[in-house]
Design an enzyme around this catalytic site. Structure first.
Site, PDB file in Angstrom:
ATOM      1  N   GLY A  92      -3.683  -8.383  -8.861  1.00  0.00           N
ATOM      2  CA  GLY A  92      -2.220  -8.333  -8.776  1.00  0.00           C
ATOM      3  C   GLY A  92      -1.702  -9.223  -7.676  1.00  0.00           C
ATOM      4  N   ASN A  93      -0.434  -9.076  -7.366  1.00  0.00           N
ATOM      5  CA  ASN A  93       0.159  -9.847  -6.274  1.00  0.00           C
ATOM      6  C   ASN A  93       1.080  -8.937  -5.480  1.00  0.00           C
ATOM      7  OD1 ASN A  93       3.050 -10.154  -7.278  1.00  0.00           O
ATOM      8  ND2 ASN A  93       1.875 -10.908  -9.028  1.00  0.00           N
ATOM      9  N   ARG A  94       1.617  -9.445  -4.376  1.00  0.00           N
ATOM     10  CA  ARG A  94       2.321  -8.575  -3.429  1.00  0.00           C
ATOM     11  C   ARG A  94       3.830  -8.541  -3.630  1.00  0.00           C
ATOM     12  NH1 ARG A  94       1.087 -10.828   1.772  1.00  0.00           N
ATOM     13  NH2 ARG A  94       2.435  -9.173   2.516  1.00  0.00           N
TER      14      ARG A  94
END
Ligand code: CTP
Length: 392
Positions: A201-203
């Protein structure tokens, strides 16, 4: 803007401090008119310190300057939080036996009230009729929410949280320059599962996308918000769809974009997904000292939307880059807007500690020719409005 905040006598008066503070921080001039009952719940020095102005309570003070009407005449917006059942009844009748009643009667400004009371009082036919009367006169009623009340009670009657009251109040005075427009916003970050328990995922927090959706709705747009993996509260009054992966986002966005006038792709999209998802938890005993994942490319949703867009449909992309040099960032943005074929690209610099999950941001927005249309910094809400000013 000159905002009068009326505070009346209920336990939720302590939360009026949050309303006043949010308005002051947003740059508004706030004048508090508190009833005597309100001051039993929250101190005048607190209200004065937070509003940065003298707090008025008494009808018979400042008579020489005709204060009982002057405050209302100068107001551009009146927010009453909390509004008790008693105050609501007085407003519905047009009573002017205290400074707040006089202020409201003497004002042509929009009035927003945030009711707070016990469920029985909120549902009492007298209150129901008073609220209907106020609504018919154009008063905006925010809430109440359902939740914990004073004592052991819970149910409808809890005052809506301060930030939501302020957003609803400011929306009332916003120009409706997006009326009749259908706006699609994507927000958050897609996640690609590796197995039932892990993902890549990403932030992205989704805050900027949500701020744009909220601002567009406040400006009269009919908004669809597609959210990917967002932990923060969803905005009220906006149609929200939730997705997880890039393929799900592509599907939902493709459908929702069909009748959108404006598409804003604020979501951070996973460019690759695992070639296969393990049906059970990947076990390290079976992997040894290293694990190799094969990832395959996801579709580029933005480029696809830009390619198939209807005449007149406006497409906006976002790009979060780790480049800190402004010229190099701009060069990246110019190349990206050409590659994607979007009408605009909003660029910002992100990092380990910058932007993600923070209330503030700094962006540069370029058009399809690569020309800078705005450089904006501040709260994500204010940047959202500045982006929408360009698109309006
Ligand atoms: N985007 C998209 N589909 C993808 C990747 C990105 O629609 N598969 C959109 C994002 O929502 C954003 C814009 O494209 O509006 C730019 O995203 P970004 O990740 O910066 O672009 P990439 O093409 O993935 O470029 P990079 O190699 O820099 O990650």
């Amino acid at each position: 803007m000159n905002v009068v905040v009326g505070v009346t006598g209920g336990i939720a008066a302590y939360k009026a401090v949050g309303v006043i503070r949010a308005l002051v921080l947003a740059g508004h001039e706030v004048h508090v008119v508190a009833t005597d009952a309100a001051l039993r719940f929250v101190g005048k020095p607190t209200l004065e310190a937070i509003s940065r102005n003298i707090v008025h309570t008494d009808l018979y003070e400042g008579v020489a300057e005709v204060r009982h009407v002057a405050i209302g005449q100068a107001a551009e917006l009146i927010v009453i939080a909390p509004a008790t059942a008693n105050t609501i009844a007085k407003l519905a009748t047009g009573l002017a036996d205290d400074l707040l009643g006089n202020t409201v009667l003497a004002s042509k400004a929009p009035v927003v009230i945030a009711p707070a009371m016990h469920t029985e009082m909120w549902q009492n036919p007298a209150t129901v009729a008073n609220i209907a009367t106020l609504r018919s006169r154009g008063v905006t009623v925010v809430g109440p929410a359902v939740g914990q009340l004073t004592g052991a009670d819970s149910g409808p009657g809890r005052m809506v949280e301060p930030d939501e009251i302020v957003a609803a109040a400011l929306a009332v005075v916003r120009p409706k320059d997006f009326a009749g427009r259908r706006v699609l916003v994507t927000a958050g970050g897609t996640r690609e599962p590796l197995d039932p328990v892990r993902f890549i995922g990403n932030r992205s927090s989704g805050m900027q996308g949500i701020a744009i959706a909220v601002a567009a709705a406040a400006r009269g747009a009919s908004v669809t918000l597609i959210c990917a993996n967002i932990d923060i509260a969803m905005p009220v009054g906006i149609a929200v769809q939730t997705v997880g992966t890039t393929l799900e986002l592509a599907e939902a966005t493709g459908r929702a974009a069909e009748d959108a006038d404006l598409v804003i792709m604020a979501a951070a999209v996973a460019d690759y997904r695992p070639e296969s998802v393990a049906p059970g938890k990947i076990k390290k005993e079976q992997q040894g000292d290293s694990l190799t994942l094969t990832l395959v490319k996801n579709p580029d949703i933005l480029a696809g939307l830009a390619e198939t867009r209807r005449a007149g449909q406006v497409i906006v992309g976002f790009a979060a880059e780790t480049e800190t040099d402004p010229d190099a960032l701009l060069a990246l943005g110019r190349a990206k807007v050409t590659r994607k074929g979007s009408d605009y690209l909003v660029l910002n610099t992100v990092g380990w500690t910058e932007v993600f999950g923070r209330p503030d941001t700094r962006v540069v927005m370029v058009d399809r020719a690569g020309a800078i249309v705005i450089e904006a910094a501040g709260s994500k809400a204010s940047v959202a409005d500045q982006i929408l000013d360009v698109l309006a």
